[in-house]
Design a protein around this motif. Structure first.
Motif, PDB file in Angstrom:
ATOM      1  N   ARG A   1      48.600  58.949  21.154  1.00 42.06           N
ATOM      2  CA  ARG A   1      48.795  60.365  21.502  1.00 42.06           C
ATOM      3  C   ARG A   1      47.776  61.263  20.820  1.00 42.06           C
ATOM      4  N   GLU A   2      47.304  60.845  19.650  1.00 39.62           N
ATOM      5  CA  GLU A   2      46.305  61.638  18.921  1.00 39.62           C
ATOM      6  C   GLU A   2      44.952  61.643  19.651  1.00 39.62           C
ATOM      7  N   LEU A   3      44.718  60.608  20.453  1.00 40.42           N
ATOM      8  CA  LEU A   3      43.448  60.476  21.162  1.00 40.42           C
ATOM      9  C   LEU A   3      43.640  60.958  22.594  1.00 40.42           C
ATOM     10  N   ASP A   4      43.415  62.232  22.806  1.00 37.34           N
ATOM     11  CA  ASP A   4      43.660  62.829  24.113  1.00 37.34           C
ATOM     12  C   ASP A   4      42.502  62.502  25.058  1.00 37.34           C
ATOM     13  N   GLY A   5      42.799  61.783  26.128  1.00 38.55           N
ATOM     14  CA  GLY A   5      41.753  61.460  27.097  1.00 38.55           C
ATOM     15  C   GLY A   5      41.660  59.977  27.401  1.00 38.55           C
ATOM     16  N   ILE A   6      42.572  59.204  26.861  1.00 40.54           N
ATOM     17  CA  ILE A   6      42.592  57.770  27.163  1.00 40.54           C
ATOM     18  C   ILE A   6      43.095  57.605  28.589  1.00 40.54           C
ATOM     19  N   GLN A   7      42.377  56.791  29.381  1.00 40.03           N
ATOM     20  CA  GLN A   7      42.754  56.646  30.780  1.00 40.03           C
ATOM     21  C   GLN A   7      43.507  55.347  31.069  1.00 40.03           C
ATOM     22  N   ILE A   8      43.157  54.293  30.368  1.00 41.89           N
ATOM     23  CA  ILE A   8      43.775  52.987  30.644  1.00 41.89           C
ATOM     24  C   ILE A   8      44.105  52.312  29.320  1.00 41.89           C
ATOM     25  N   GLU A   9      45.290  51.736  29.238  1.00 37.88           N
ATOM     26  CA  GLU A   9      45.685  51.036  28.021  1.00 37.88           C
ATOM     27  C   GLU A   9      45.810  49.546  28.300  1.00 37.88           C
ATOM     28  N   LEU A  10      45.314  48.750  27.359  1.00 38.06           N
ATOM     29  CA  LEU A  10      45.439  47.292  27.439  1.00 38.06           C
ATOM     30  C   LEU A  10      46.087  46.788  26.162  1.00 38.06           C
ATOM     31  N   GLN A  11      46.980  45.846  26.312  1.00 37.31           N
ATOM     32  CA  GLN A  11      47.597  45.178  25.170  1.00 37.31           C
ATOM     33  C   GLN A  11      47.066  43.755  25.225  1.00 37.31           C
ATOM     34  N   ALA A  12      46.421  43.283  24.161  1.00 39.92           N
ATOM     35  CA  ALA A  12      45.837  41.945  24.195  1.00 39.92           C
ATOM     36  C   ALA A  12      46.238  41.128  22.973  1.00 39.92           C
ATOM     37  N   THR A  13      46.625  39.873  23.225  1.00 41.04           N
ATOM     38  CA  THR A  13      46.957  38.959  22.127  1.00 41.04           C
ATOM     39  C   THR A  13      45.990  37.784  22.132  1.00 41.04           C
ATOM     40  N   ASP A  14      45.147  37.738  23.164  1.00 46.14           N
ATOM     41  CA  ASP A  14      44.209  36.643  23.360  1.00 46.14           C
ATOM     42  C   ASP A  14      42.933  37.254  23.968  1.00 46.14           C
ATOM     43  N   PRO A  15      41.744  36.777  23.617  1.00 47.62           N
ATOM     44  CA  PRO A  15      40.506  37.375  24.138  1.00 47.62           C
ATOM     45  C   PRO A  15      40.444  37.454  25.665  1.00 47.62           C
ATOM     46  N   THR A  16      41.073  36.501  26.365  1.00 46.33           N
ATOM     47  CA  THR A  16      41.024  36.526  27.831  1.00 46.33           C
ATOM     48  C   THR A  16      41.773  37.737  28.407  1.00 46.33           C
ATOM     49  N   GLU A  17      42.728  38.283  27.639  1.00 47.41           N
ATOM     50  CA  GLU A  17      43.507  39.442  28.122  1.00 47.41           C
ATOM     51  C   GLU A  17      42.721  40.744  28.052  1.00 47.41           C
ATOM     52  N   MET A  18      41.535  40.688  27.420  1.00 45.84           N
ATOM     53  CA  MET A  18      40.678  41.876  27.416  1.00 45.84           C
ATOM     54  C   MET A  18      39.255  41.497  27.809  1.00 45.84           C
TER      55      MET A  18
ATOM     56  N   LEU B   1      35.971  40.945  30.342  1.00 52.28           N
ATOM     57  CA  LEU B   1      35.270  41.905  31.196  1.00 52.28           C
ATOM     58  C   LEU B   1      35.869  41.949  32.600  1.00 52.28           C
ATOM     59  N   ASP B   2      36.324  40.802  33.113  1.00 50.62           N
ATOM     60  CA  ASP B   2      36.941  40.781  34.437  1.00 50.62           C
ATOM     61  C   ASP B   2      38.227  41.614  34.482  1.00 50.62           C
ATOM     62  N   VAL B   3      39.005  41.556  33.392  1.00 48.91           N
ATOM     63  CA  VAL B   3      40.247  42.343  33.292  1.00 48.91           C
ATOM     64  C   VAL B   3      39.899  43.839  33.251  1.00 48.91           C
ATOM     65  N   ILE B   4      38.900  44.172  32.439  1.00 48.32           N
ATOM     66  CA  ILE B   4      38.466  45.568  32.307  1.00 48.32           C
ATOM     67  C   ILE B   4      38.001  46.097  33.671  1.00 48.32           C
ATOM     68  N   ARG B   5      37.183  45.303  34.363  1.00 50.60           N
ATOM     69  CA  ARG B   5      36.673  45.717  35.680  1.00 50.60           C
ATOM     70  C   ARG B   5      37.812  45.951  36.668  1.00 50.60           C
ATOM     71  N   SER B   6      38.782  45.022  36.711  1.00 45.82           N
ATOM     72  CA  SER B   6      39.867  45.173  37.696  1.00 45.82           C
ATOM     73  C   SER B   6      40.772  46.350  37.358  1.00 45.82           C
ATOM     74  N   ARG B   7      40.967  46.626  36.076  1.00 47.56           N
ATOM     75  CA  ARG B   7      41.821  47.763  35.679  1.00 47.56           C
ATOM     76  C   ARG B   7      41.103  49.103  35.885  1.00 47.56           C
ATOM     77  N   ALA B   8      39.762  49.093  35.783  1.00 45.71           N
ATOM     78  CA  ALA B   8      38.998  50.343  35.885  1.00 45.71           C
ATOM     79  C   ALA B   8      39.000  50.899  37.305  1.00 45.71           C
ATOM     80  N   SER B   9      38.918  50.001  38.306  1.00 51.30           N
ATOM     81  CA  SER B   9      38.779  50.496  39.678  1.00 51.30           C
ATOM     82  C   SER B   9      40.100  50.849  40.325  1.00 51.30           C
TER      83      SER B   9
END
Length: 139
Positions: free
Chosen positions: A112-129, A131-139
């Motif tokens: 909440r302190e960072l005003d302007g965040i558009q997409i949130e990701l929760q990752a417990t493993d490198p595959t969950e964040m 580049l393919d995940v980032i690309r699909s979430r961005a569009s």
């Protein structure tokens, strides 16, 4: 102002650097760390504007929790240049339980302190964040 749930304050520098990333694009990424002794979230690393996503993910410790923000540039299907600001809550399975609990209980207030965040990701493993995940979430 400390967070009632976890007692973590947010260092002013976190908000200032985030505003610079958002408004001036001074940085590509910011990695935040909870400093338990100081009971606050601090800026750990700043990524240069030319930093790649691979460089960014390599800058996050593999076995310790962190919060991170990444300004992702991409082309839409209509060939329009766009950018999305990602908030990543990194909580690997290999990190300490206490650390995972502190990061989890402080996340919403910190975000909440960072005003302007558009997409949130929760990752417990490198595959969950990845580049393919980032690309699909961005569009």
């Amino acid at each position: 102002m400390a967070n009632a749930a976890s007692g973590m304050a947010v260092h002013d520098d976190c908000k200032l650097k985030f505003l610079e990333l958002k408004a001036k694009r001074t940085y590509r990424s910011i990695v935040f760390k909870i400093e338990e002794k100081l009971k606050q979230v601090i800026v750990e690393k700043l990524g240069e504007p030319a930093q790649s996503y691979e460089d960014f993910t390599a800058s996050i410790p593999a076995d310790e929790c962190r919060y991170a923000v990444y300004d992702f540039d991409f082309m839409t299907a209509e060939n329009v240049q766009k950018s999305r600001i990602f908030f990543i809550a990194w909580s690997p399975d290999t990190s300490r339980v206490r650390s995972k609990m502190i990061y989890a209980s402080s996340k919403d207030r910190f975000k909440r302190e960072l005003d302007g965040i558009q997409i949130e990701l929760q990752a417990t493993d490198p595959t969950e964040m990845g580049l393919d995940v980032i690309r699909s979430r961005a569009s």
